[in-house]
Design a protein around this motif. Structure first.
Motif, PDB file in Angstrom:
ATOM      1  N   PRO A   1       6.896  15.013  -4.441  1.00 14.29           N
ATOM      2  CA  PRO A   1       7.899  14.482  -6.080  1.00 14.29           C
ATOM      3  C   PRO A   1       7.488  13.009  -6.129  1.00 14.29           C
ATOM      4  CG  PRO A   1       9.000  16.709  -4.751  1.00 14.29           C
ATOM      5  CD  PRO A   1       7.687  16.508  -3.751  1.00 14.29           C
ATOM      6  N   VAL A   2       7.890  12.211  -4.507  1.00 11.02           N
ATOM      7  CA  VAL A   2       8.430  11.196  -4.721  1.00 11.02           C
ATOM      8  C   VAL A   2       6.828  10.087  -4.617  1.00 11.02           C
ATOM      9  CG1 VAL A   2       8.443   8.760  -2.781  1.00 11.02           C
ATOM     10  CG2 VAL A   2       9.725  11.155  -2.795  1.00 11.02           C
ATOM     11  N   ARG A   3       5.751  10.659  -4.570  1.00 10.92           N
ATOM     12  CA  ARG A   3       4.458  10.407  -5.635  1.00 10.92           C
ATOM     13  C   ARG A   3       4.657  10.635  -6.387  1.00 10.92           C
ATOM     14  NH1 ARG A   3       0.564  12.442  -0.556  1.00 10.92           N
ATOM     15  NH2 ARG A   3       0.923  10.874   0.969  1.00 10.92           N
ATOM     16  N   LEU A   4       4.568  11.606  -6.915  1.00  8.20           N
ATOM     17  CA  LEU A   4       4.717  11.460  -8.684  1.00  8.20           C
ATOM     18  C   LEU A   4       5.459  10.901  -9.189  1.00  8.20           C
ATOM     19  CD1 LEU A   4       3.484  13.854 -10.768  1.00  8.20           C
ATOM     20  CD2 LEU A   4       5.497  15.811 -10.437  1.00  8.20           C
ATOM     21  N   ARG A   5       6.536  10.564  -8.326  1.00  8.57           N
ATOM     22  CA  ARG A   5       8.104   9.896 -10.132  1.00  8.57           C
ATOM     23  C   ARG A   5       7.303   8.162  -9.478  1.00  8.57           C
ATOM     24  NH1 ARG A   5      12.528   8.083  -5.578  1.00  8.57           N
ATOM     25  NH2 ARG A   5      10.685   7.089  -5.146  1.00  8.57           N
ATOM     26  N   ASP A   6       6.424   8.190  -8.412  1.00  2.00           N
ATOM     27  CA  ASP A   6       5.711   6.572  -8.402  1.00  2.00           C
ATOM     28  C   ASP A   6       5.189   6.233  -9.589  1.00  2.00           C
ATOM     29  OD1 ASP A   6       7.425   6.023  -6.719  1.00  2.00           O
ATOM     30  OD2 ASP A   6       6.843   5.655  -4.878  1.00  2.00           O
ATOM     31  N   SER A   7       4.567   7.652  -8.905  1.00  2.42           N
ATOM     32  CA  SER A   7       3.111   7.473 -10.065  1.00  2.42           C
ATOM     33  C   SER A   7       3.291   7.816 -11.839  1.00  2.42           C
ATOM     34  CB  SER A   7       1.892   8.517  -9.696  1.00  2.42           C
ATOM     35  OG  SER A   7       0.940   8.399 -10.754  1.00  2.42           O
TER      36      SER A   7
ATOM     37  N   ARG B   1       5.949   6.248 -12.859  1.00  2.00           N
ATOM     38  CA  ARG B   1       6.324   5.346 -13.475  1.00  2.00           C
ATOM     39  C   ARG B   1       5.363   4.137 -13.899  1.00  2.00           C
ATOM     40  NH1 ARG B   1      10.983   4.435  -8.755  1.00  2.00           N
ATOM     41  NH2 ARG B   1      12.673   5.641  -9.773  1.00  2.00           N
ATOM     42  N   ALA B   2       4.221   4.410 -12.394  1.00  2.00           N
ATOM     43  CA  ALA B   2       3.569   3.169 -13.269  1.00  2.00           C
ATOM     44  C   ALA B   2       2.420   3.262 -14.221  1.00  2.00           C
ATOM     45  CB  ALA B   2       2.014   3.310 -11.676  1.00  2.00           C
TER      46      ALA B   2
ATOM     47  N   ILE C   1      -3.078   3.471 -10.917  1.00  2.00           N
ATOM     48  CA  ILE C   1      -2.360   3.872 -10.467  1.00  2.00           C
ATOM     49  C   ILE C   1      -2.368   5.323  -9.448  1.00  2.00           C
ATOM     50  CG2 ILE C   1      -1.354   4.193 -13.372  1.00  2.00           C
ATOM     51  CD1 ILE C   1      -1.568   7.158 -12.763  1.00  2.00           C
ATOM     52  N   PRO C   2      -1.517   5.067  -8.532  1.00  2.00           N
ATOM     53  CA  PRO C   2      -1.148   6.165  -6.964  1.00  2.00           C
ATOM     54  C   PRO C   2      -2.000   7.396  -7.444  1.00  2.00           C
ATOM     55  CG  PRO C   2       0.818   4.563  -7.386  1.00  2.00           C
ATOM     56  CD  PRO C   2       0.136   4.514  -8.386  1.00  2.00           C
ATOM     57  N   PRO C   3      -2.711   8.196  -6.737  1.00  2.00           N
ATOM     58  CA  PRO C   3      -2.815   9.278  -7.134  1.00  2.00           C
ATOM     59  C   PRO C   3      -2.182  10.071  -6.652  1.00  2.00           C
ATOM     60  CG  PRO C   3      -4.308   8.031  -5.046  1.00  2.00           C
ATOM     61  CD  PRO C   3      -3.660   6.803  -5.864  1.00  2.00           C
ATOM     62  N   VAL C   4      -2.154  11.518  -6.917  1.00  2.00           N
ATOM     63  CA  VAL C   4      -0.321  12.506  -6.877  1.00  2.00           C
ATOM     64  C   VAL C   4      -2.140  13.935  -6.969  1.00  2.00           C
ATOM     65  CG1 VAL C   4       0.942  13.411  -7.198  1.00  2.00           C
ATOM     66  CG2 VAL C   4       0.556  11.289  -7.885  1.00  2.00           C
ATOM     67  N   PRO C   5      -2.437  14.340  -5.523  1.00  2.00           N
ATOM     68  CA  PRO C   5      -3.614  15.302  -5.031  1.00  2.00           C
ATOM     69  C   PRO C   5      -1.864  16.047  -4.388  1.00  2.00           C
ATOM     70  CG  PRO C   5      -2.953  13.517  -3.157  1.00  2.00           C
ATOM     71  CD  PRO C   5      -2.772  12.512  -4.124  1.00  2.00           C
ATOM     72  N   LEU C   6      -2.608  17.190  -4.505  1.00  2.00           N
ATOM     73  CA  LEU C   6      -1.499  18.244  -4.948  1.00  2.00           C
ATOM     74  C   LEU C   6      -1.802  19.005  -3.812  1.00  2.00           C
ATOM     75  CD1 LEU C   6       1.803  19.892  -5.538  1.00  2.00           C
ATOM     76  CD2 LEU C   6       0.111  21.664  -7.348  1.00  2.00           C
TER      77      LEU C   6
ATOM     78  N   GLY D   1      -6.919  16.304 -13.936  1.00  2.00           N
ATOM     79  CA  GLY D   1      -7.793  15.492 -12.169  1.00  2.00           C
ATOM     80  C   GLY D   1      -6.131  14.708 -11.498  1.00  2.00           C
ATOM     81  N   TYR D   2      -6.323  13.278 -11.139  1.00  2.00           N
ATOM     82  CA  TYR D   2      -5.314  13.087  -9.817  1.00  2.00           C
ATOM     83  C   TYR D   2      -3.949  12.281 -10.629  1.00  2.00           C
ATOM     84  CZ  TYR D   2      -7.491  14.845  -5.678  1.00  2.00           C
ATOM     85  OH  TYR D   2      -7.627  15.529  -4.757  1.00  2.00           O
ATOM     86  N   VAL D   3      -5.432  11.673 -12.016  1.00  2.00           N
ATOM     87  CA  VAL D   3      -4.521  10.004 -12.658  1.00  2.00           C
ATOM     88  C   VAL D   3      -3.264  11.263 -14.121  1.00  2.00           C
ATOM     89  CG1 VAL D   3      -5.664   8.799 -12.158  1.00  2.00           C
ATOM     90  CG2 VAL D   3      -6.255  10.099 -14.193  1.00  2.00           C
ATOM     91  N   ALA D   4      -3.848  12.778 -14.540  1.00  2.00           N
ATOM     92  CA  ALA D   4      -3.890  13.164 -16.074  1.00  2.00           C
ATOM     93  C   ALA D   4      -1.824  13.304 -15.858  1.00  2.00           C
ATOM     94  CB  ALA D   4      -4.467  14.341 -16.169  1.00  2.00           C
ATOM     95  N   MET D   5      -1.491  13.965 -14.542  1.00  2.00           N
ATOM     96  CA  MET D   5      -0.387  14.850 -14.974  1.00  2.00           C
ATOM     97  C   MET D   5       0.542  13.137 -15.357  1.00  2.00           C
ATOM     98  SD  MET D   5       1.539  16.947 -14.865  1.00  2.00           S
ATOM     99  CE  MET D   5       0.714  18.871 -13.665  1.00  2.00           C
ATOM    100  N   PRO D   6       1.196  12.155 -14.008  1.00  2.00           N
ATOM    101  CA  PRO D   6       1.815  11.399 -14.704  1.00  2.00           C
ATOM    102  C   PRO D   6       1.825  10.324 -15.728  1.00  2.00           C
ATOM    103  CG  PRO D   6       0.288  11.207 -12.073  1.00  2.00           C
ATOM    104  CD  PRO D   6       0.015  12.457 -13.017  1.00  2.00           C
ATOM    105  N   ALA D   7       0.281  10.364 -16.289  1.00  2.00           N
ATOM    106  CA  ALA D   7      -0.007   9.729 -17.788  1.00  2.00           C
ATOM    107  C   ALA D   7       1.061  10.853 -18.841  1.00  2.00           C
ATOM    108  CB  ALA D   7      -1.162  10.087 -18.303  1.00  2.00           C
TER     109      ALA D   7
END
Length: 345
Positions: free
Chosen positions: A57-63, A65-66, A40-45, A84-90
């Motif tokens: 915000p846009v990157r997080l939304r896309d991630s 969704r993925a 999934i797309p990473p979302v570094p802060l 890590g980068y994948v945890a928040m979207p999950a």
């Protein structure tokens, strides 16, 4: 993946899917352990007010969704996250679907994703009691069985032969992790002649793609780019010099290997905090990255390496035999799944 291994031991039929990104070693290490990987797309802060932060915000939304698409396709019943980068979207995707979320924080200072998630769920676990996180219960860090069950004394001779080291004499293990660490590589290799003059053997894991050149000599100074079965490196060694990532600290404590920790200089000082408990207990040394050089090796480290009584004392103070965190986490996860299935209409 250590938790996944623990889960598979109890439930061999369990379907486990790892979420990862193209960053780091996800695409190499996870498939090598036998688990399917979904990217999934990473979302570094970003820590600065810049374009990258405004795009978050846009990157997080896309991630999200993925991540949600992966959860839906897999018919996931639970999400277990380690930050890590994948945890928040999950975490967010799971919450939207009403899935249980289990959080594990390995570091002494929690990251942003786990701090947020700890307010979404009561199923929160940490490596130590000192971690400040809502709803936290300390269980340690899941480790490979080859590490948690290692008897260094029993495996020592085999391990030393494996690397071409002598059966007798102190051995210093040098590692900066799979990526290597330039500061550690340069300081220790720069002190190679003095280490040899004091009878210290070296097993130097340089990191893939990092060159460390030391002339042949006696006693051995062995340089390898990577070691896949670290139990042999730990068994061969009497002392280590390394970074103080959470996993490294946990593994060295589990096998009773004293160390000189060189925290990665980074915002927040997370790695320094990981090392503080064992340093305070007398089981390790601590040196700043900026202070590490051949002179430090010669004046501070070598006197320790050549004092067997000192090493034995430090080893006793670092040894930490605790219940297997992977097993504890597995039991909790399976209980949550069973409860969810029982309450399903």
């Amino acid at each position: 993946m250590n938790f996944a291994d623990a889960l598979r031991r109890v439930e061999p039929a369990a379907e486990i899917i790892a979420l990862g990104t193209v960053r780091g070693l996800d695409t190499t290490l996870i498939p090598a352990r036998g688990y399917p990987l979904e990217l999934i797309p990473p979302v570094p802060l970003s820590r600065k007010l810049n374009r990258a932060l405004l795009q978050t915000p846009v990157r997080l939304r896309d991630s999200v969704r993925a991540a949600g698409a992966v959860l839906d396709h897999a018919r996931a019943e639970i999400v277990v996250g380690f930050g890590g980068y994948v945890a928040m979207p999950a975490y967010l995707a799971a919450r939207r679907r009403g899935l249980p979320v289990v959080v594990h924080e390995a570091n002494a200072k929690p990251g942003v994703a786990n701090r947020v998630a700890a307010n979404m769920t009561t199923h929160v676990f940490t490596a130590t009691r000192n971690v400040r996180l809502a709803h936290a219960a300390a269980i340690g860090i899941p480790l490979r069985r080859a590490i948690s069950g290692l008897d260094r004394t029993v495996l020592r001779d085999t391990a030393r032969r494996r690397f071409g080291l002598r059966p007798d004499g102190p051995v210093l293990l040098v590692t900066g992790g799979s990526q290597g660490a330039e500061a550690i590589n340069g300081a220790v290799s720069g002190a190679a002649a003095t280490l040899r003059a004091n009878g210290v053997q070296v097993l130097h894991i340089s990191g893939q793609g990092r060159a460390v050149e030391v002339p042949d000599g006696d006693p051995p100074y062995v340089v390898v780019p990577y070691v896949s079965e670290m139990q042999y490196a730990y068994a061969a060694a009497d002392f280590a010099i390394c970074r103080s990532g959470a996993m490294t600290c946990a593994e060295l404590a589990a096998v009773g290997l004293p160390a000189a920790y060189v925290p990665l200089p980074m915002r927040g000082g997370e790695q320094r905090l990981n090392a503080v408990p064992v340093v305070n207990a007398g089981g390790a040394l601590l040196v700043d990255d900026a202070d590490l050089d051949p002179a430090w090796i010669e004046t501070i480290l070598i006197p320790v390496l050549t004092d067997s009584q000192c090493i034995a004392m430090m080893s006793a103070r670092t040894l930490a035999r605790t219940p297997d965190a992977g097993d504890v986490l597995t039991r909790h996860v399976l209980t949550l799944i069973a409860e969810r299935r029982a309450s399903a209409p």
